[in-house]
Design a protein around this motif. Sequence first.
Motif, PDB file in Angstrom:
ATOM      1  N   GLY A 474       3.234   6.158  -1.590  1.00 44.32           N
ATOM      2  CA  GLY A 474       2.211   7.016  -0.991  1.00 44.32           C
ATOM      3  C   GLY A 474       1.506   6.397   0.195  1.00 44.32           C
ATOM      4  N   LEU A 475       2.192   5.501   0.874  1.00 41.79           N
ATOM      5  CA  LEU A 475       1.566   4.738   1.952  1.00 41.79           C
ATOM      6  C   LEU A 475       1.415   5.568   3.222  1.00 41.79           C
ATOM      7  CD1 LEU A 475       0.584   1.852   2.632  1.00 41.79           C
ATOM      8  CD2 LEU A 475       2.927   1.306   3.301  1.00 41.79           C
ATOM      9  N   TYR A 476       2.410   6.415   3.497  1.00 42.83           N
ATOM     10  CA  TYR A 476       2.405   7.197   4.738  1.00 42.83           C
ATOM     11  C   TYR A 476       2.445   8.688   4.414  1.00 42.83           C
ATOM     12  CZ  TYR A 476       3.352   2.789   7.044  1.00 42.83           C
ATOM     13  OH  TYR A 476       3.260   1.502   7.489  1.00 42.83           O
ATOM     14  N   THR A 477       1.497   9.414   4.984  1.00 42.85           N
ATOM     15  CA  THR A 477       1.417  10.865   4.850  1.00 42.85           C
ATOM     16  C   THR A 477       0.987  11.417   6.208  1.00 42.85           C
ATOM     17  OG1 THR A 477      -0.931  10.794   4.240  1.00 42.85           O
ATOM     18  CG2 THR A 477       0.666  10.651   2.425  1.00 42.85           C
ATOM     19  N   CYS A 478       0.687  12.702   6.254  1.00 43.53           N
ATOM     20  CA  CYS A 478       0.013  13.226   7.437  1.00 43.53           C
ATOM     21  C   CYS A 478      -1.349  12.535   7.561  1.00 43.53           C
ATOM     22  CB  CYS A 478      -0.159  14.740   7.317  1.00 43.53           C
ATOM     23  SG  CYS A 478      -1.141  15.248   5.896  1.00 43.53           S
ATOM     24  N   ARG A 521      -8.185   2.885  -0.097  1.00 46.03           N
ATOM     25  CA  ARG A 521      -9.621   3.115  -0.264  1.00 46.03           C
ATOM     26  C   ARG A 521      -9.975   4.580  -0.027  1.00 46.03           C
ATOM     27  NH1 ARG A 521     -12.805  -2.029   2.228  1.00 46.03           N
ATOM     28  NH2 ARG A 521     -14.275  -1.428   0.617  1.00 46.03           N
ATOM     29  N   ARG A 522      -9.299   5.223   0.905  1.00 42.05           N
ATOM     30  CA  ARG A 522      -9.566   6.643   1.152  1.00 42.05           C
ATOM     31  C   ARG A 522      -9.184   7.474  -0.075  1.00 42.05           C
ATOM     32  NH1 ARG A 522     -10.730   9.709   5.470  1.00 42.05           N
ATOM     33  NH2 ARG A 522     -10.653   7.869   6.800  1.00 42.05           N
ATOM     34  N   GLY A 527     -11.512  10.383  -5.183  1.00 42.97           N
ATOM     35  CA  GLY A 527     -11.451  10.591  -6.625  1.00 42.97           C
ATOM     36  C   GLY A 527     -10.044  10.720  -7.169  1.00 42.97           C
ATOM     37  N   ILE A 528      -9.073  10.185  -6.450  1.00 42.81           N
ATOM     38  CA  ILE A 528      -7.664  10.264  -6.862  1.00 42.81           C
ATOM     39  C   ILE A 528      -7.318   9.054  -7.729  1.00 42.81           C
ATOM     40  CG2 ILE A 528      -5.308  10.093  -5.965  1.00 42.81           C
ATOM     41  CD1 ILE A 528      -6.333  11.761  -3.557  1.00 42.81           C
ATOM     42  N   ALA A 529      -6.543   9.302  -8.793  1.00 36.66           N
ATOM     43  CA  ALA A 529      -6.116   8.223  -9.688  1.00 36.66           C
ATOM     44  C   ALA A 529      -5.092   7.344  -8.977  1.00 36.66           C
ATOM     45  CB  ALA A 529      -5.521   8.804 -10.966  1.00 36.66           C
ATOM     46  N   CYS A 530      -5.410   6.059  -8.857  1.00 33.78           N
ATOM     47  CA  CYS A 530      -4.520   5.099  -8.198  1.00 33.78           C
ATOM     48  C   CYS A 530      -4.278   3.921  -9.133  1.00 33.78           C
ATOM     49  CB  CYS A 530      -5.118   4.603  -6.884  1.00 33.78           C
ATOM     50  SG  CYS A 530      -5.422   5.887  -5.664  1.00 33.78           S
ATOM     51  N   VAL A 531      -3.037   3.465  -9.195  1.00 30.69           N
ATOM     52  CA  VAL A 531      -2.697   2.320 -10.040  1.00 30.69           C
ATOM     53  C   VAL A 531      -1.870   1.332  -9.228  1.00 30.69           C
ATOM     54  CG1 VAL A 531      -2.797   3.619 -12.206  1.00 30.69           C
ATOM     55  CG2 VAL A 531      -0.634   3.488 -10.922  1.00 30.69           C
ATOM     56  N   LEU A 554      -7.088  -9.151   0.359  1.00 31.48           N
ATOM     57  CA  LEU A 554      -6.461  -8.746   1.615  1.00 31.48           C
ATOM     58  C   LEU A 554      -6.827  -7.329   2.032  1.00 31.48           C
ATOM     59  CD1 LEU A 554      -2.938 -10.349   1.107  1.00 31.48           C
ATOM     60  CD2 LEU A 554      -4.843 -11.241   2.415  1.00 31.48           C
ATOM     61  N   LEU A 555      -6.972  -6.419   1.057  1.00 30.09           N
ATOM     62  CA  LEU A 555      -7.421  -5.067   1.395  1.00 30.09           C
ATOM     63  C   LEU A 555      -8.930  -4.932   1.305  1.00 30.09           C
ATOM     64  CD1 LEU A 555      -4.850  -2.553  -0.138  1.00 30.09           C
ATOM     65  CD2 LEU A 555      -4.868  -3.652   2.092  1.00 30.09           C
ATOM     66  N   GLY A 556      -9.590  -5.898   0.677  1.00 37.07           N
ATOM     67  CA  GLY A 556     -11.046  -5.870   0.601  1.00 37.07           C
ATOM     68  C   GLY A 556     -11.595  -4.867  -0.388  1.00 37.07           C
ATOM     69  N   LEU A 557     -10.834  -4.566  -1.462  1.00 35.85           N
ATOM     70  CA  LEU A 557     -11.354  -3.630  -2.460  1.00 35.85           C
ATOM     71  C   LEU A 557     -12.562  -4.230  -3.173  1.00 35.85           C
ATOM     72  CD1 LEU A 557      -8.847  -1.914  -1.938  1.00 35.85           C
ATOM     73  CD2 LEU A 557      -8.582  -1.665  -4.408  1.00 35.85           C
TER      74      LEU A 557
END
Length: 814
Positions: A474-478, A521-522, A527-531, A554-557
Amino acid sequence: MIFFQQFYLDKEKDIAVDLCMEGDRLFYTIRTPNHHTGNLITNLARLCSLQTEEDDRGLKVIRDEIPCYYDGDNRKMYILRLGNTKIANIFPDGRVEMKASIPAISKTLMSQTRDYRLGVAKTIVKTYIRSECKFHTDLHTHMNGNLPPDALIALGIVRQLRYPYYYIKKLGLKCDPTQKAKLEQRRAETEKKLGETGLTGKYRDRRIDDHTFINFAELILGNPADAQYNIDRIRNSLTIPKDGQAVFADLEKVYLYRYVFTKGLPAEDPFSGINLALIPDREVLAYAEQMRRDRETERFGSNTLYQDLLLWIAREYRRRGIEYAEISDTALLNRDLFAARLREIHEVMPAVTRETGVMLRFLAGIRRIPLTIIRDRITPNDYLADNLQILRAIAGDPYVAGSDIIGEEINSILELRAVIRELVRIAGEHEGFVIRIHAGENDSLRDNVANSIDCVKEALAPGQPMPALRIGHGLYTCDLKTARGRKLLEDIKELGVTLEFQITSNVRLNNLSRLDNHPLRRYLRAGIACVQGTDGGALYGTDSIDEELSLEKLLGLSFEELKKMRRADERILQRSRQVFEQRMAAFREDCGAGDAEKWYQRRLEETPRITQDLWKESGRIDAAEELKELIAPLPEGLFPVVVAGGSFNHSGHRTVIREEDQQMIDRLLDTLDPAKTFFVIGHSLTGLEGRLAARNRGRFRIFAIVPTRISRAEKKRLQEAGVSVRISIESSGMGLYKSFAYEIFKRMNSVLLAFDGNAPAMNLIQEARNGRGKCRIFLNPRSRGLSEKAKLLEGYVRPLTEDADIAGVVEELR
């Protein structure tokens, strides 16, 4: 000085720290023996304000002294710091207590460039994770990519697997004279048995070498003088290339090396008198000794190779606090293997879970395109229908969590719409059945994520709830900031779709270069479930702990963002337990104490075959047949100039033809010598490649590398352009970078002129950078995507501007 100890700053044993003692003084040497460009060690030294020097092999190293301390309990220790970060406490008895490490992502980016720009905080990472956000699942991984190389090497020794002569030659392994003579004798016997085939030349030689074997235990233990050298080279072959970013073609080759150990067969000639003490590598030895002890137990003594793999995968997960993993495995849809695999799983998993506390479940892997890496192995056209028939037979098994559409993302998911429709139907019959689709891994097909969701949604029967859908990558979308992007975010959340992220594999496979562009982060804010997953972490020098540290450092979460991911992780874990218990009760009722293998074979016989054509090919035609009059070998004695100016685009990325770029094409045709050079382009003849063909007027030989299937419009353009063609073994234009590497970058010196492109062009550039031949790479600074790649490849590329001396470079490399 006396050698004292050795340890590593990374998981892959790439950054070695050798310790030597002189009296009470401790000195270290940091080496990167697998990185011959010197970028990694040079960038690390610069980052930590240290100096490099050359060792006796001419490789750069860092040398310095480690200060000695006493703590409050009067314990003596040496403390190694790099960049003001504590790396390790080293005790006089040889114990090394690691406090920080270098993640695979940082190591890869340091290797890729001569101008590394991440700071110390994102390079040397403290290895601590807050308990409240520690993940306990690995929901995106692959069967043959899980185990670290040391475990596989140990399995090869203890189980005495056969090892092909081809890999001995390919990796430059050392055999003693007796082993060499035995292999040559066996090779002659294999050649005689092979007889007549359609293969010739190097393809025939490879087939012979692939079927000539030595007992792996004999290779290592029968030649102790070269054992460490051989182990080091074999270890390197079991992870993707390390000296910079790699491409998917590299991953496919690594899987072939791993198959020797994960799908291997016992050698026909047992090696007597195995003495594990002759294994010189302490990690390999530790694995091997435990494997030998396992063979003496009642629980695991009769394990098959596959069952040993499951046992050790679970043990590795236990070390990292993982309780549940879903492993993608194409073997579960292999007609010859699936029933035996399920029997083996049912036999061993209860004992594995009792010992480790780890639950392993499986996603039956469906390849999105046929494999092409083995030239003489043909995937049947009906393989999708065959896969789905088997899946229907096994979908209710308690250990089969669902299905997974896998493979390099070089085709639109819409081509598999009919497959997804069948998966949704299966999910409607089996509660909790997971549908996972690899989508959005690179920027060539930005609609694949949205189209995957739409395909599932439109396939729902009336009243059927949305199945458990997960998108892998899911890295690249519109653009998520646009109205269309906001609609996608709303759909993902409303439909309960879960997104899986594996940033190390994204970086190492050339799909992610700038970490500040990552969308995770977006998604979390929406509110999307991410694992998190590892994508088969051992392939990339990572594991679940390193992945989580990378998300944080590295992503700063933030702590709260990691907790959101932990909650999604926990929900899936709890749901999977419920589904397993329900299915196991049903399985016991149906199968009872019978033979699971025979039971599943009967179920398959009773399952109707799917007769419809599941491919959506849009009228594509056979390139070899339609263009046979244009096929020609590449000319010998001429120098290749590769032009990427439009054919290496996808996902609606259109090349803007600027006047200055057209003028540059014209200058090339005026200044290069057609008696010395030829051009190589993509197959679509769009953008500046079309301009090159149109303005050439027969002066230069131009070759287009063409996929096996093309459109009628592409056929017409190729016939009218006056070009010759080379037919690739790739079915998709997005996979052609592999053929450019095979035909050119790995065989000869060349020049690459990249005017424009997205992911396919990035892979082409990376193959040029990694190739065996010298390639001078020129990138157009006016292309936003290429300018980003240029920053990452600082020192390896040149700007493609009007003052670029292309003719001079061609003459230099000829």
